[in-house]
Design a protein around this motif. Structure first.
Motif, mmCIF file in Angstrom:
data_model
loop_
_atom_site.group_PDB
_atom_site.id
_atom_site.type_symbol
_atom_site.label_atom_id
_atom_site.label_comp_id
_atom_site.label_asym_id
_atom_site.label_seq_id
_atom_site.Cartn_x
_atom_site.Cartn_y
_atom_site.Cartn_z
ATOM 1 N N GLU A 200 -11.223 -10.409 -22.943
ATOM 2 C CA GLU A 200 -12.654 -10.698 -22.840
ATOM 3 C C GLU A 200 -12.919 -12.163 -22.526
ATOM 4 N N ALA A 201 -12.035 -13.054 -22.979
ATOM 5 C CA ALA A 201 -12.215 -14.488 -22.726
ATOM 6 C C ALA A 201 -11.709 -14.902 -21.344
ATOM 7 N N GLY A 202 -11.208 -13.928 -20.560
ATOM 8 C CA GLY A 202 -10.778 -14.232 -19.199
ATOM 9 C C GLY A 202 -9.340 -14.676 -19.076
ATOM 10 N N TRP A 203 -8.489 -14.309 -20.052
ATOM 11 C CA TRP A 203 -7.066 -14.645 -19.993
ATOM 12 C C TRP A 203 -6.311 -13.453 -19.411
ATOM 13 N N ALA A 204 -5.370 -13.730 -18.489
ATOM 14 C CA ALA A 204 -4.647 -12.645 -17.803
ATOM 15 C C ALA A 204 -3.145 -12.839 -17.953
ATOM 16 N N ASN A 218 -0.993 -8.746 -28.674
ATOM 17 C CA ASN A 218 -1.569 -9.894 -29.377
ATOM 18 C C ASN A 218 -2.499 -10.669 -28.455
ATOM 19 N N PHE A 219 -3.622 -11.124 -28.996
ATOM 20 C CA PHE A 219 -4.581 -11.935 -28.256
ATOM 21 C C PHE A 219 -4.899 -13.199 -29.063
ATOM 22 N N ARG A 220 -5.478 -14.174 -28.389
ATOM 23 C CA ARG A 220 -5.871 -15.395 -29.071
ATOM 24 C C ARG A 220 -6.943 -15.089 -30.116
#
Length: 318
Positions: A200-204, A218-220
């Motif tokens: 959702e924060a735009g990390w790929a 896992n995500f930030r």
């Protein structure tokens, strides 16, 4: 190969020897790779079919082997004129030949037994006739040396005549094949199954395989799963932002899913405050249908989503 521009090739080996004067072995990474396509690529991007090298290694007038140029070979061949001059002008040519060319009596006698010996006994009339012919020939040569086009034509004709007199059957085979064509950079890349994940924060990021439980990755802190797409590592991933604009990135440029990924904003330039909302992987020629939130839609091809630039496609797709 050293520049790592042949990912389809795992090894190159030169196995040339006295039995196989030219044997270049090209080892492909797997038996699923099209060997004909790889050879076509090599022919198109190297000089494999545009030149044929000759190594003129021979024993020269000094009795030693050496790699010689065309000029050196001709100069050594012309030196035979000195033998003719000695036989023609010397009363005792044998000792002169032995001293000049460092040969023994048997070798000198063999030279004198050749027809060259008769050159010293030509009658005066024959000598004059030869002199006139040579003078006329010299005049033609001077004209040719002064005229580059005339000299060029002479060289071409002499080479053709030599080819007819001394040429033999072609030893390097000429193979009729389709026109060489370089493989595209995308096709050169290994095609491995991958899954691209967008948060959702735009990390790929890109994970190997299609059996990825994307929502359990896992995500930030404060971030979570948003979108994913499955494809091959040599394809492009198309990204859509909240305004409906499209972007394209090579999948192999994305970081591994072993980490948390990288922000797409470091690679792309959306408008201020605009986030990304979806990723898509399709063959370039695949037809897609785009529909807006207000019910408008149209048909296009996936490759139209690729802008080849950081700026997004100017037409809004979603």
């Amino acid at each position: 190969m050293q520049a790592k521009k042949l990912p389809l090739v795992s090894d190159l080996r030169d196995e040339s020897d006295h039995k196989n004067p030219t044997r270049l072995v090209i080892v492909l990474r797997s038996n699923r790779i099209d060997a004909d396509a790889v050879m076509s690529h090599l022919f198109a991007t190297t000089d494999l079919e545009s030149s044929y090298r000759v190594n003129m290694n021979m024993i020269g007038a000094d009795g030693r082997p050496q790699v010689k140029s065309i000029r050196r070979i001709l100069l050594e061949w012309i030196e035979i004129h000195e033998v003719i001059k000695i036989i023609r002008e010397e009363d005792q040519p044998k000792p002169v030949l032995m001293m000049r060319f460092n040969i023994d009596e048997v070798q000198a006698e063999a030279i004198l037994e050749l027809k060259l010996r008769h050159l010293a006994k030509l009658e005066e009339m024959e000598m004059r006739r030869e002199q006139e012919e040579l003078e006329a020939r010299a005049a033609v040569i001077r004209e040719q040396l002064a005229n580059p086009e005339s000299l060029k034509s002479l060289i071409i004709e002499e080479l053709k005549d030599d080819a007819k007199k001394f040429g033999d059957d072609r030893r390097s085979p000429v193979v009729q094949r389709e026109e060489s064509q370089a493989i595209s950079e995308q096709d050169l890349m290994p095609a491995e199954a991958v899954t691209v994940i967008l948060s959702e924060a735009g990390w790929a990021r890109a994970a190997k395989g299609h059996d990825i439980d994307v929502e359990k990755l896992n995500f930030r802190a404060g971030d979570q799963y948003l979108s994913s797409a499955q494809g091959k590592s040599n394809q492009k991933v198309y990204i859509l932002d909240e305004t409906g604009r499209s972007y394209a990135l090579a999948i192999n440029s994305l970081p591994s899913a072993r980490g948390l990924g990288e922000p797409l904003s470091s690679k792309l330039s959306p408008a201020n405050g605009v986030g990304f909302m979806q990723v898509l992987i399709e063959d370039e020629e695949k037809e897609i249908v785009a529909v807006s939130s207000k019910g408008y839609g149209f048909k296009s091809q996936a490759k139209q989503l690729d802008t080849n630039a950081k700026a997004a496609q100017q037409d809004a797709y979603f």
